[in-house]
Design a protein around this motif. Sequence first.
Motif, PDB file in Angstrom:
ATOM      1  N   ASP A 180      -0.059   5.890   9.922  1.00  0.00           N
ATOM      2  CA  ASP A 180      -1.031   4.795   9.861  1.00  0.00           C
ATOM      3  C   ASP A 180      -0.648   3.765   8.809  1.00  0.00           C
ATOM      4  O   ASP A 180      -0.795   2.552   9.026  1.00  0.00           O
ATOM      5  N   VAL A 181      -0.168   4.217   7.649  1.00  0.00           N
ATOM      6  CA  VAL A 181       0.185   3.247   6.616  1.00  0.00           C
ATOM      7  C   VAL A 181       1.421   2.455   7.043  1.00  0.00           C
ATOM      8  O   VAL A 181       1.513   1.245   6.773  1.00  0.00           O
ATOM      9  N   LYS A 182       2.338   3.081   7.746  1.00  0.00           N
ATOM     10  CA  LYS A 182       3.517   2.367   8.240  1.00  0.00           C
ATOM     11  C   LYS A 182       3.116   1.291   9.244  1.00  0.00           C
ATOM     12  O   LYS A 182       3.635   0.161   9.212  1.00  0.00           O
ATOM     13  N   LYS A 183       2.191   1.618  10.135  1.00  0.00           N
ATOM     14  CA  LYS A 183       1.724   0.644  11.123  1.00  0.00           C
ATOM     15  C   LYS A 183       1.004  -0.524  10.453  1.00  0.00           C
ATOM     16  O   LYS A 183       1.208  -1.690  10.814  1.00  0.00           O
ATOM     17  N   THR A 184       0.169  -0.220   9.474  1.00  0.00           N
ATOM     18  CA  THR A 184      -0.592  -1.266   8.788  1.00  0.00           C
ATOM     19  C   THR A 184       0.333  -2.206   8.025  1.00  0.00           C
ATOM     20  O   THR A 184       0.176  -3.442   8.072  1.00  0.00           O
ATOM     21  N   ILE A 185       1.325  -1.636   7.341  1.00  0.00           N
ATOM     22  CA  ILE A 185       2.261  -2.467   6.576  1.00  0.00           C
ATOM     23  C   ILE A 185       3.167  -3.258   7.515  1.00  0.00           C
ATOM     24  O   ILE A 185       3.479  -4.429   7.253  1.00  0.00           O
ATOM     25  N   HIS A 186       3.550  -2.637   8.613  1.00  0.00           N
ATOM     26  CA  HIS A 186       4.378  -3.357   9.592  1.00  0.00           C
ATOM     27  C   HIS A 186       3.658  -4.594  10.104  1.00  0.00           C
ATOM     28  O   HIS A 186       4.256  -5.676  10.214  1.00  0.00           O
ATOM     29  N   GLN A 187       2.377  -4.449  10.405  1.00  0.00           N
ATOM     30  CA  GLN A 187       1.624  -5.599  10.898  1.00  0.00           C
ATOM     31  C   GLN A 187       1.515  -6.682   9.832  1.00  0.00           C
ATOM     32  O   GLN A 187       1.621  -7.878  10.135  1.00  0.00           O
ATOM     33  N   ALA A 188       1.317  -6.282   8.595  1.00  0.00           N
ATOM     34  CA  ALA A 188       1.255  -7.264   7.502  1.00  0.00           C
ATOM     35  C   ALA A 188       2.572  -8.017   7.395  1.00  0.00           C
ATOM     36  O   ALA A 188       2.592  -9.234   7.160  1.00  0.00           O
ATOM     37  N   ARG A 189       3.675  -7.321   7.592  1.00  0.00           N
ATOM     38  CA  ARG A 189       4.990  -7.962   7.522  1.00  0.00           C
ATOM     39  C   ARG A 189       5.201  -8.893   8.718  1.00  0.00           C
ATOM     40  O   ARG A 189       5.738  -9.989   8.567  1.00  0.00           O
ATOM     41  N   VAL A 190       4.777  -8.457   9.895  1.00  0.00           N
ATOM     42  CA  VAL A 190       4.869  -9.301  11.091  1.00  0.00           C
ATOM     43  C   VAL A 190       4.084 -10.594  10.891  1.00  0.00           C
ATOM     44  O   VAL A 190       4.489 -11.665  11.363  1.00  0.00           O
ATOM     45  N   ASP A 191       2.983 -10.503  10.177  1.00  0.00           N
ATOM     46  CA  ASP A 191       2.154 -11.672   9.908  1.00  0.00           C
ATOM     47  C   ASP A 191       2.746 -12.588   8.843  1.00  0.00           C
ATOM     48  O   ASP A 191       2.121 -13.594   8.467  1.00  0.00           O
ATOM     49  N   GLY A 192       3.929 -12.231   8.336  1.00  0.00           N
ATOM     50  CA  GLY A 192       4.627 -13.098   7.396  1.00  0.00           C
ATOM     51  C   GLY A 192       4.356 -12.825   5.935  1.00  0.00           C
ATOM     52  O   GLY A 192       4.680 -13.646   5.072  1.00  0.00           O
ATOM     53  N   ASN A 193       3.786 -11.665   5.624  1.00  0.00           N
ATOM     54  CA  ASN A 193       3.451 -11.340   4.237  1.00  0.00           C
ATOM     55  C   ASN A 193       4.573 -10.577   3.533  1.00  0.00           C
ATOM     56  O   ASN A 193       5.222  -9.714   4.132  1.00  0.00           O
ATOM     57  N   SER A 194       4.777 -10.910   2.263  1.00  0.00           N
ATOM     58  CA  SER A 194       5.669 -10.108   1.430  1.00  0.00           C
ATOM     59  C   SER A 194       4.896  -8.902   0.908  1.00  0.00           C
ATOM     60  O   SER A 194       3.683  -8.980   0.679  1.00  0.00           O
ATOM     61  N   ILE A 195       5.611  -7.790   0.729  1.00  0.00           N
ATOM     62  CA  ILE A 195       4.970  -6.524   0.352  1.00  0.00           C
ATOM     63  C   ILE A 195       5.403  -6.109  -1.054  1.00  0.00           C
ATOM     64  O   ILE A 195       6.600  -5.966  -1.327  1.00  0.00           O
ATOM     65  N   GLY A 196       4.447  -5.916  -1.933  1.00  0.00           N
ATOM     66  CA  GLY A 196       4.694  -5.351  -3.252  1.00  0.00           C
ATOM     67  C   GLY A 196       4.138  -3.941  -3.295  1.00  0.00           C
ATOM     68  O   GLY A 196       3.127  -3.641  -2.658  1.00  0.00           O
ATOM     69  N   PHE A 197       4.793  -3.070  -4.066  1.00  0.00           N
ATOM     70  CA  PHE A 197       4.423  -1.655  -4.059  1.00  0.00           C
ATOM     71  C   PHE A 197       4.411  -1.100  -5.474  1.00  0.00           C
ATOM     72  O   PHE A 197       5.337  -1.342  -6.260  1.00  0.00           O
ATOM     73  N   VAL A 198       3.356  -0.354  -5.805  1.00  0.00           N
ATOM     74  CA  VAL A 198       3.254   0.331  -7.095  1.00  0.00           C
ATOM     75  C   VAL A 198       2.991   1.806  -6.820  1.00  0.00           C
ATOM     76  O   VAL A 198       1.857   2.196  -6.501  1.00  0.00           O
ATOM     77  N   PRO A 199       4.014   2.660  -6.914  1.00  0.00           N
ATOM     78  CA  PRO A 199       3.806   4.096  -6.724  1.00  0.00           C
ATOM     79  C   PRO A 199       3.241   4.728  -8.001  1.00  0.00           C
ATOM     80  O   PRO A 199       3.753   4.488  -9.098  1.00  0.00           O
ATOM     81  N   THR A 200       2.192   5.530  -7.871  1.00  0.00           N
ATOM     82  CA  THR A 200       1.568   6.136  -9.047  1.00  0.00           C
ATOM     83  C   THR A 200       1.152   7.581  -8.736  1.00  0.00           C
ATOM     84  O   THR A 200       1.140   8.009  -7.582  1.00  0.00           O
ATOM     85  N   MET A 201       0.773   8.282  -9.802  1.00  0.00           N
ATOM     86  CA  MET A 201       0.145   9.592  -9.641  1.00  0.00           C
ATOM     87  C   MET A 201      -1.345   9.499  -9.985  1.00  0.00           C
ATOM     88  O   MET A 201      -2.010  10.521 -10.164  1.00  0.00           O
ATOM     89  N   GLY A 202      -1.858   8.256 -10.079  1.00  0.00           N
ATOM     90  CA  GLY A 202      -3.281   8.074 -10.299  1.00  0.00           C
ATOM     91  C   GLY A 202      -3.686   8.219 -11.751  1.00  0.00           C
ATOM     92  O   GLY A 202      -2.865   8.175 -12.663  1.00  0.00           O
ATOM     93  N   SER A 203      -4.994   8.378 -11.967  1.00  0.00           N
ATOM     94  CA  SER A 203      -5.587   8.427 -13.312  1.00  0.00           C
ATOM     95  C   SER A 203      -5.152   7.188 -14.091  1.00  0.00           C
ATOM     96  O   SER A 203      -4.497   7.278 -15.125  1.00  0.00           O
ATOM     97  N   PHE A 204      -5.549   6.029 -13.586  1.00  0.00           N
ATOM     98  CA  PHE A 204      -5.025   4.758 -14.053  1.00  0.00           C
ATOM     99  C   PHE A 204      -5.382   4.439 -15.500  1.00  0.00           C
ATOM    100  O   PHE A 204      -6.488   4.729 -15.969  1.00  0.00           O
ATOM    101  N   HIS A 205      -4.417   3.818 -16.172  1.00  0.00           N
ATOM    102  CA  HIS A 205      -4.624   3.275 -17.509  1.00  0.00           C
ATOM    103  C   HIS A 205      -4.104   1.843 -17.518  1.00  0.00           C
ATOM    104  O   HIS A 205      -3.698   1.313 -16.458  1.00  0.00           O
ATOM    105  N   SER A 206      -4.104   1.223 -18.681  1.00  0.00           N
ATOM    106  CA  SER A 206      -3.727  -0.190 -18.771  1.00  0.00           C
ATOM    107  C   SER A 206      -2.293  -0.445 -18.334  1.00  0.00           C
ATOM    108  O   SER A 206      -1.961  -1.534 -17.845  1.00  0.00           O
ATOM    109  N   GLY A 207      -1.422   0.549 -18.492  1.00  0.00           N
ATOM    110  CA  GLY A 207      -0.043   0.399 -18.040  1.00  0.00           C
ATOM    111  C   GLY A 207       0.035   0.259 -16.528  1.00  0.00           C
ATOM    112  O   GLY A 207       0.707  -0.639 -16.000  1.00  0.00           O
ATOM    113  N   HIS A 208      -0.642   1.164 -15.810  1.00  0.00           N
ATOM    114  CA  HIS A 208      -0.687   1.047 -14.353  1.00  0.00           C
ATOM    115  C   HIS A 208      -1.236  -0.314 -13.931  1.00  0.00           C
ATOM    116  O   HIS A 208      -0.690  -0.970 -13.033  1.00  0.00           O
TER     117      HIS A 208
END
Length: 282
Positions: free
Chosen positions: A9-37
């Motif tokens: 599902d995430v691949k399909k959603t991102i693919h459609q965003a790319r087809v629509d002409g959008n650039s994709i930025g990605f932040v991989p995390t393990m969660g428990s967010f702080h100011s660095g994240h």
Amino acid sequence: MVIIESIDDVKKTIHQARVDGNSIGFVPTMGSFHSGHLSLIKRSVSECDVTVVSIFVNPLQFNNLLDYNVYPRDVDGDIQQLEKERVDILFIPRADDMYKEQAKTYVEVEGLSDVLEGKFRPGHFKGVSTVVCKLLNIVQPENVYFGWKDAQQLVIIKKMVRDLNMPVNIIGCPTIRERDGLAASSRNIFIGDKRIEALSLYRALKRIEEMVLKEKVRDISVLLTEGGNIIKEYPLVELQYLEIFDAEEFVPAQEVKGSVIALGAIQLPSVRLIDNIAIKVL
């Protein structure tokens, strides 16, 4: 913000965003967010049309089951913060989807994965490289954002991407520090009443920086001895390593010249902390 667990599902959603002409930025995390994240997320949102954040506490990078089990988790709180930052897609994969029962393939960057953190956490970077490779294959972003706080991890990921000809820009972002200088980390919640001890590594690194930039000291052994002596002032702190590496080759520096990075790790009674400071000699 859409929240997706399924890889397909995430691949399909991102693919459609790319087809629509959008650039994709990605932040991989393990969660428990702080100011660095949040600094990484803000940068992606500012630079890319669509920002994807993943939350996945990766079991493969923990060589200690207890450490994995107690790693901070706060998905509900993380979701609230991501909505405030106007993140577009949150990907929360399940471990049994990321690692099928019969999976036999791993990614490992030799040499770089065996020093510093690699000595104290066997297999850690094999787990990091494998999960980041998988996530990059799933998301296929133009830009992916990592913090320099985990300098060795960033160097390893850059090397992996270069060696495997992966079409993605790895963007290193500055370490975010708390008001007293402590590097932001999800593990800081375990420091408790040992705040002064936790700051010993930062004090040592800052002293090394001061000696290089202000006192013009260039002898590696003198710098490391001075930094180590600062940490010895704290009986409850175990110094695991304190090193100065060449920032370009990421090998132990023979002398202080050009760009170097001072790195260290300490063990407190309740938490292990790492930190580093980049130093540029003009």
